[in-house]
Design an enzyme around this catalytic site. Structure first.
Site, mmCIF file in Angstrom:
data_model
loop_
_atom_site.group_PDB
_atom_site.id
_atom_site.type_symbol
_atom_site.label_atom_id
_atom_site.label_comp_id
_atom_site.label_asym_id
_atom_site.label_seq_id
_atom_site.Cartn_x
_atom_site.Cartn_y
_atom_site.Cartn_z
ATOM 1 C CG ASN A 11 -1.577 1.292 1.512
ATOM 2 O OD1 ASN A 11 -1.799 1.936 0.442
ATOM 3 N ND2 ASN A 11 -2.129 1.248 2.701
ATOM 4 C CD1 TRP A 12 3.625 0.907 -2.549
ATOM 5 C CD2 TRP A 12 3.580 2.057 -4.681
ATOM 6 N NE1 TRP A 12 4.357 0.034 -3.445
ATOM 7 C CE2 TRP A 12 4.393 0.645 -4.757
ATOM 8 C CE3 TRP A 12 3.436 2.652 -5.822
ATOM 9 C CZ2 TRP A 12 4.969 0.253 -6.006
ATOM 10 C CZ3 TRP A 12 4.113 2.072 -6.877
ATOM 11 C CH2 TRP A 12 4.807 1.220 -6.990
ATOM 12 C CE LYS A 13 -0.111 3.373 4.657
ATOM 13 N NZ LYS A 13 -0.021 3.561 6.123
ATOM 14 C CG HIS A 97 -5.749 2.065 5.043
ATOM 15 N ND1 HIS A 97 -5.405 3.146 5.848
ATOM 16 C CD2 HIS A 97 -4.551 1.178 4.973
ATOM 17 C CE1 HIS A 97 -3.919 2.617 6.487
ATOM 18 N NE2 HIS A 97 -3.701 1.487 5.757
ATOM 19 C CD GLU A 99 -2.795 5.759 6.750
ATOM 20 O OE1 GLU A 99 -2.707 5.721 5.312
ATOM 21 O OE2 GLU A 99 -1.904 5.217 7.332
ATOM 22 C CD GLU A 169 -3.617 -2.387 7.354
ATOM 23 O OE1 GLU A 169 -2.143 -2.511 6.841
ATOM 24 O OE2 GLU A 169 -3.977 -1.420 7.308
ATOM 25 N N GLY A 175 2.709 2.385 10.740
ATOM 26 C CA GLY A 175 3.573 3.384 10.662
ATOM 27 C C GLY A 175 4.346 3.653 12.204
ATOM 28 C CB SER A 215 5.200 -1.909 11.950
ATOM 29 O OG SER A 215 4.825 -0.537 12.253
ATOM 30 N N GLY A 236 2.766 -1.102 4.189
ATOM 31 C CA GLY A 236 2.863 0.314 4.034
ATOM 32 C C GLY A 236 4.332 0.787 4.010
ATOM 33 N N GLY A 237 4.884 1.421 4.568
ATOM 34 C CA GLY A 237 6.300 1.793 4.651
ATOM 35 C C GLY A 237 7.281 0.881 3.953
HETATM 36 P P1 PGA Z 1 2.762 0.129 7.698
HETATM 37 O O1 PGA Z 1 1.476 0.456 6.805
HETATM 38 O O2 PGA Z 1 3.398 -1.162 7.246
HETATM 39 O O3 PGA Z 1 3.727 1.394 7.238
HETATM 40 O O4 PGA Z 1 2.695 0.245 8.999
HETATM 41 C C1 PGA Z 1 0.573 -0.598 6.970
HETATM 42 C C2 PGA Z 1 -0.782 0.030 6.182
HETATM 43 O O5 PGA Z 1 -1.113 1.054 6.524
HETATM 44 O O6 PGA Z 1 -1.455 -0.799 5.335
#
Ligand code: PGA
Length: 262
Positions: A11-13, A97, A99, A169, A175, A215, A236-237
Protein backbone atom coordinates in the site's frame (compact mmCIF):
# COMPACT_ATOMS: atom_id res chain seq x y z
CA UNK A 1 -3.92 -22.50 5.98
CA UNK A 2 -6.10 -24.97 4.04
CA UNK A 3 -4.46 -24.17 0.71
CA UNK A 4 -4.93 -20.42 0.88
CA UNK A 5 -2.29 -18.60 -1.14
CA UNK A 6 -0.81 -15.74 0.89
CA UNK A 7 -1.13 -12.25 -0.60
CA UNK A 8 1.65 -9.73 -0.05
CA UNK A 9 0.23 -6.34 -1.01
CA UNK A 10 2.07 -3.03 -0.97
CA UNK A 11 0.00 0.00 0.00
CA UNK A 12 1.98 2.97 -1.29
CA UNK A 13 -0.42 5.52 0.20
CA UNK A 14 0.30 9.05 -1.08
CA UNK A 15 3.81 8.27 -2.32
CA UNK A 16 5.47 7.94 -5.76
CA UNK A 17 5.16 9.91 -8.97
CA UNK A 18 4.52 8.07 -12.25
CA UNK A 19 8.23 7.67 -13.14
CA UNK A 20 9.04 6.47 -9.62
CA UNK A 21 6.16 4.01 -9.66
CA UNK A 22 7.02 2.58 -13.07
CA UNK A 23 10.70 2.16 -12.29
CA UNK A 24 9.77 0.39 -9.03
CA UNK A 25 7.59 -2.19 -10.78
CA UNK A 26 10.10 -2.71 -13.61
CA UNK A 27 12.66 -3.67 -11.00
CA UNK A 28 10.21 -5.69 -8.91
CA UNK A 29 8.92 -7.81 -11.76
CA UNK A 30 12.45 -8.96 -12.66
CA UNK A 31 13.33 -9.73 -9.07
CA UNK A 32 10.06 -11.30 -7.92
CA UNK A 33 9.57 -13.64 -10.88
CA UNK A 34 10.67 -16.76 -8.99
CA UNK A 35 8.35 -16.61 -5.98
CA UNK A 36 5.31 -18.56 -6.99
CA UNK A 37 4.07 -19.63 -3.56
CA UNK A 38 2.82 -16.15 -2.75
CA UNK A 39 0.72 -13.71 -4.68
CA UNK A 40 2.04 -10.15 -4.93
CA UNK A 41 0.18 -6.88 -5.51
CA UNK A 42 1.07 -3.20 -5.46
CA UNK A 43 -1.43 -0.43 -4.77
CA UNK A 44 -0.11 2.86 -6.17
CA UNK A 45 -1.88 6.22 -6.00
CA UNK A 46 -4.60 6.67 -8.65
CA UNK A 47 -2.35 8.76 -10.91
CA UNK A 48 0.11 5.87 -11.35
CA UNK A 49 -2.43 3.04 -11.68
CA UNK A 50 -2.64 2.89 -15.47
CA UNK A 51 1.12 2.86 -16.18
CA UNK A 52 1.79 0.46 -13.27
CA UNK A 53 -0.90 -1.99 -14.42
CA UNK A 54 0.43 -1.72 -17.99
CA UNK A 55 3.99 -2.45 -16.83
CA UNK A 56 2.73 -5.49 -14.90
CA UNK A 57 0.64 -6.97 -17.71
CA UNK A 58 1.71 -10.53 -18.45
CA UNK A 59 3.33 -10.94 -15.00
CA UNK A 60 1.81 -12.54 -11.92
CA UNK A 61 2.01 -9.29 -9.96
CA UNK A 62 -1.36 -7.57 -9.63
CA UNK A 63 -2.26 -3.91 -9.39
CA UNK A 64 -4.67 -2.59 -6.80
CA UNK A 65 -6.24 0.72 -5.81
CA UNK A 66 -6.31 2.28 -2.35
CA UNK A 67 -9.95 3.38 -2.36
CA UNK A 68 -13.01 3.56 -4.60
CA UNK A 69 -16.38 5.29 -4.87
CA UNK A 70 -19.59 3.25 -4.58
CA UNK A 71 -21.25 4.39 -7.81
CA UNK A 72 -20.21 3.37 -11.32
CA UNK A 73 -20.42 6.94 -12.63
CA UNK A 74 -21.99 10.29 -11.87
CA UNK A 75 -21.54 13.77 -10.50
CA UNK A 76 -19.08 12.96 -7.70
CA UNK A 77 -16.26 15.44 -8.16
CA UNK A 78 -12.88 14.03 -7.27
CA UNK A 79 -13.96 10.38 -7.04
CA UNK A 80 -12.93 7.24 -8.94
CA UNK A 81 -15.44 4.47 -9.71
CA UNK A 82 -15.19 0.66 -9.77
CA UNK A 83 -15.64 0.76 -13.57
CA UNK A 84 -12.63 3.07 -13.86
CA UNK A 85 -10.50 0.85 -11.63
CA UNK A 86 -11.35 -2.20 -13.70
CA UNK A 87 -10.60 -0.23 -16.86
CA UNK A 88 -7.23 0.85 -15.40
CA UNK A 89 -6.22 -2.80 -14.96
CA UNK A 90 -6.82 -3.26 -11.23
CA UNK A 91 -7.48 -6.59 -9.61
CA UNK A 92 -7.61 -5.50 -5.96
CA UNK A 93 -9.00 -2.50 -4.12
CA UNK A 94 -8.29 -1.61 -0.51
CA UNK A 95 -11.50 -0.58 1.24
CA UNK A 96 -11.85 0.95 4.70
CA UNK A 97 -8.18 1.51 5.47
CA UNK A 98 -7.87 3.03 8.95
CA UNK A 99 -6.55 6.26 7.43
CA UNK A 100 -9.76 6.53 5.38
CA UNK A 101 -11.79 5.84 8.52
CA UNK A 102 -9.79 8.30 10.62
CA UNK A 103 -9.24 11.23 8.24
CA UNK A 104 -12.14 10.88 5.82
CA UNK A 105 -14.91 9.73 8.13
CA UNK A 106 -15.49 6.34 6.50
CA UNK A 107 -17.91 4.18 8.46
CA UNK A 108 -18.57 0.46 8.44
CA UNK A 109 -21.72 1.16 6.41
CA UNK A 110 -19.74 3.01 3.76
CA UNK A 111 -17.19 0.20 3.65
CA UNK A 112 -20.03 -2.26 3.08
CA UNK A 113 -21.46 -0.12 0.31
CA UNK A 114 -18.10 0.07 -1.46
CA UNK A 115 -17.54 -3.69 -1.16
CA UNK A 116 -20.93 -4.35 -2.70
CA UNK A 117 -20.17 -1.86 -5.46
CA UNK A 118 -16.89 -3.42 -6.58
CA UNK A 119 -17.83 -7.12 -6.52
CA UNK A 120 -20.01 -7.07 -9.67
CA UNK A 121 -16.99 -5.72 -11.56
CA UNK A 122 -14.76 -8.62 -10.59
CA UNK A 123 -12.57 -6.46 -8.35
CA UNK A 124 -11.34 -8.14 -5.17
CA UNK A 125 -11.90 -6.02 -2.05
CA UNK A 126 -9.22 -5.94 0.64
CA UNK A 127 -11.35 -4.91 3.61
CA UNK A 128 -9.34 -3.40 6.46
CA UNK A 129 -10.34 -3.84 10.09
CA UNK A 130 -8.47 -3.14 13.31
CA UNK A 131 -8.66 -1.54 16.73
CA UNK A 132 -7.13 1.75 17.91
CA UNK A 133 -4.73 1.89 20.82
CA UNK A 134 -7.38 3.12 23.27
CA UNK A 135 -9.67 0.26 22.21
CA UNK A 136 -6.92 -2.31 22.72
CA UNK A 137 -6.14 -0.85 26.14
CA UNK A 138 -9.82 -0.91 27.03
CA UNK A 139 -9.91 -4.62 26.14
CA UNK A 140 -12.46 -4.24 23.34
CA UNK A 141 -10.32 -5.40 20.39
CA UNK A 142 -12.55 -8.38 19.63
CA UNK A 143 -15.70 -6.33 19.85
CA UNK A 144 -14.29 -3.73 17.43
CA UNK A 145 -13.09 -6.21 14.80
CA UNK A 146 -16.29 -8.21 15.23
CA UNK A 147 -18.46 -5.17 14.51
CA UNK A 148 -16.29 -4.04 11.59
CA UNK A 149 -16.36 -7.53 10.07
CA UNK A 150 -20.09 -8.10 10.54
CA UNK A 151 -21.09 -4.67 9.21
CA UNK A 152 -18.52 -4.61 6.41
CA UNK A 153 -19.61 -7.97 5.02
CA UNK A 154 -23.35 -7.57 5.61
CA UNK A 155 -25.55 -8.84 2.83
CA UNK A 156 -22.82 -10.72 0.94
CA UNK A 157 -23.17 -14.36 -0.08
CA UNK A 158 -20.81 -16.99 1.39
CA UNK A 159 -19.27 -17.34 -2.08
CA UNK A 160 -18.54 -13.59 -2.25
CA UNK A 161 -17.00 -13.64 1.22
CA UNK A 162 -14.83 -16.63 0.32
CA UNK A 163 -13.32 -14.68 -2.58
CA UNK A 164 -12.35 -11.51 -0.79
CA UNK A 165 -9.45 -10.49 1.41
CA UNK A 166 -9.61 -9.09 4.94
CA UNK A 167 -6.64 -7.18 6.36
CA UNK A 168 -6.35 -7.06 10.12
CA UNK A 169 -4.39 -3.90 10.87
CA UNK A 170 -4.21 -2.79 14.50
CA UNK A 171 -4.19 1.01 14.11
CA UNK A 172 -1.49 1.43 16.78
CA UNK A 173 0.87 -0.74 14.70
CA UNK A 174 0.54 1.23 11.45
CA UNK A 175 3.63 3.25 10.62
CA UNK A 176 4.78 3.14 14.24
CA UNK A 177 7.36 0.38 14.11
CA UNK A 178 5.27 -1.53 16.66
CA UNK A 179 4.05 -4.86 15.35
CA UNK A 180 1.49 -7.01 17.06
CA UNK A 181 3.21 -10.12 18.37
CA UNK A 182 2.78 -13.15 16.14
CA UNK A 183 0.56 -14.74 18.77
CA UNK A 184 -1.55 -11.62 19.19
CA UNK A 185 -2.01 -11.24 15.44
CA UNK A 186 -2.87 -14.95 15.12
CA UNK A 187 -5.41 -14.72 17.95
CA UNK A 188 -7.28 -11.79 16.48
CA UNK A 189 -7.12 -13.16 12.93
CA UNK A 190 -8.28 -16.57 14.14
CA UNK A 191 -11.14 -14.77 15.87
CA UNK A 192 -12.08 -12.90 12.66
CA UNK A 193 -12.13 -16.24 10.83
CA UNK A 194 -14.43 -17.62 13.53
CA UNK A 195 -16.76 -14.64 13.06
CA UNK A 196 -16.83 -15.36 9.31
CA UNK A 197 -17.55 -19.04 10.07
CA UNK A 198 -20.49 -18.16 12.30
CA UNK A 199 -22.00 -15.91 9.66
CA UNK A 200 -21.09 -17.56 6.35
CA UNK A 201 -20.12 -21.14 7.19
CA UNK A 202 -16.93 -23.20 7.21
CA UNK A 203 -16.37 -23.19 3.48
CA UNK A 204 -16.22 -19.36 3.30
CA UNK A 205 -14.16 -19.18 6.51
CA UNK A 206 -11.70 -21.74 5.17
CA UNK A 207 -11.23 -19.88 1.90
CA UNK A 208 -11.25 -16.18 2.84
CA UNK A 209 -7.73 -14.79 3.05
CA UNK A 210 -6.93 -12.72 6.12
CA UNK A 211 -3.77 -10.63 6.06
CA UNK A 212 -1.90 -8.94 8.88
CA UNK A 213 -0.79 -5.32 8.47
CA UNK A 214 1.09 -2.86 10.66
CA UNK A 215 4.87 -2.34 10.54
CA UNK A 216 5.53 -5.54 8.57
CA UNK A 217 9.20 -5.74 7.59
CA UNK A 218 11.49 -8.42 6.10
CA UNK A 219 12.63 -9.37 9.61
CA UNK A 220 9.21 -10.03 11.14
CA UNK A 221 7.45 -11.54 8.12
CA UNK A 222 8.42 -15.20 8.44
CA UNK A 223 7.22 -15.40 12.05
CA UNK A 224 3.87 -13.83 11.20
CA UNK A 225 3.40 -16.01 8.11
CA UNK A 226 4.11 -19.17 10.07
CA UNK A 227 0.87 -18.59 12.00
CA UNK A 228 -1.92 -20.85 10.76
CA UNK A 229 -4.54 -18.18 10.09
CA UNK A 230 -2.34 -15.39 8.67
CA UNK A 231 -2.52 -15.32 4.86
CA UNK A 232 -0.10 -12.61 3.86
CA UNK A 233 0.54 -8.99 4.67
CA UNK A 234 -0.63 -5.50 3.80
CA UNK A 235 2.57 -3.49 3.82
CA UNK A 236 2.90 0.29 3.97
CA UNK A 237 6.32 1.83 4.64
CA UNK A 238 8.36 -1.27 3.77
CA UNK A 239 6.63 -1.60 0.39
CA UNK A 240 8.14 1.67 -0.88
CA UNK A 241 11.64 0.26 -1.52
CA UNK A 242 12.14 -2.72 -3.83
CA UNK A 243 14.68 -4.33 -1.50
CA UNK A 244 12.51 -4.34 1.59
CA UNK A 245 9.35 -5.32 -0.30
CA UNK A 246 11.23 -8.16 -1.95
CA UNK A 247 12.61 -9.23 1.43
CA UNK A 248 9.02 -9.55 2.67
CA UNK A 249 7.96 -11.52 -0.43
CA UNK A 250 10.91 -13.90 0.01
CA UNK A 251 10.26 -14.37 3.70
CA UNK A 252 6.58 -15.10 3.03
CA UNK A 253 7.38 -17.57 0.26
CA UNK A 254 9.75 -19.41 2.55
CA UNK A 255 7.55 -19.16 5.61
CA UNK A 256 4.99 -21.76 4.66
CA UNK A 257 5.89 -25.37 4.25
CA UNK A 258 5.62 -26.41 0.63
CA UNK A 259 4.65 -22.98 -0.68
CA UNK A 260 7.61 -22.03 -2.88
CA UNK A 261 6.78 -23.20 -6.37
CA UNK A 262 3.35 -24.49 -5.25
P1 PGA B 1 2.87 0.21 7.67
O1 PGA B 1 1.42 0.49 7.03
O2 PGA B 1 3.37 -1.07 7.06
O3 PGA B 1 3.70 1.41 7.24
O4 PGA B 1 2.72 0.11 9.14
C1 PGA B 1 0.50 -0.56 6.85
C2 PGA B 1 -0.78 -0.03 6.24
O5 PGA B 1 -1.18 1.10 6.55
O6 PGA B 1 -1.42 -0.71 5.42
Amino acid sequence: MEGRRPLIAGNWKMFKTVPEAVSFVQELKQAAAGFKGVEVAVCPPFTALVPVAAALRGTEIAAGAQDVHWEDRGAFTGEISPVMLKDAGCRYVIIGHSERRQYFGETNELVNRKIKAVLPHGLVPVMCVGERLAEREAGVTRQVVHDQTVAGLAGLTPEQVAGLVIAYEPVWAIGTGKTASEEDAQQVIGYIRAVVRDLYGSEAAGRVRIQYGGSVKPGNTAGLMAMPDIDGALVGGASLEVDSFLGIIKAAAGGRAGSPGA
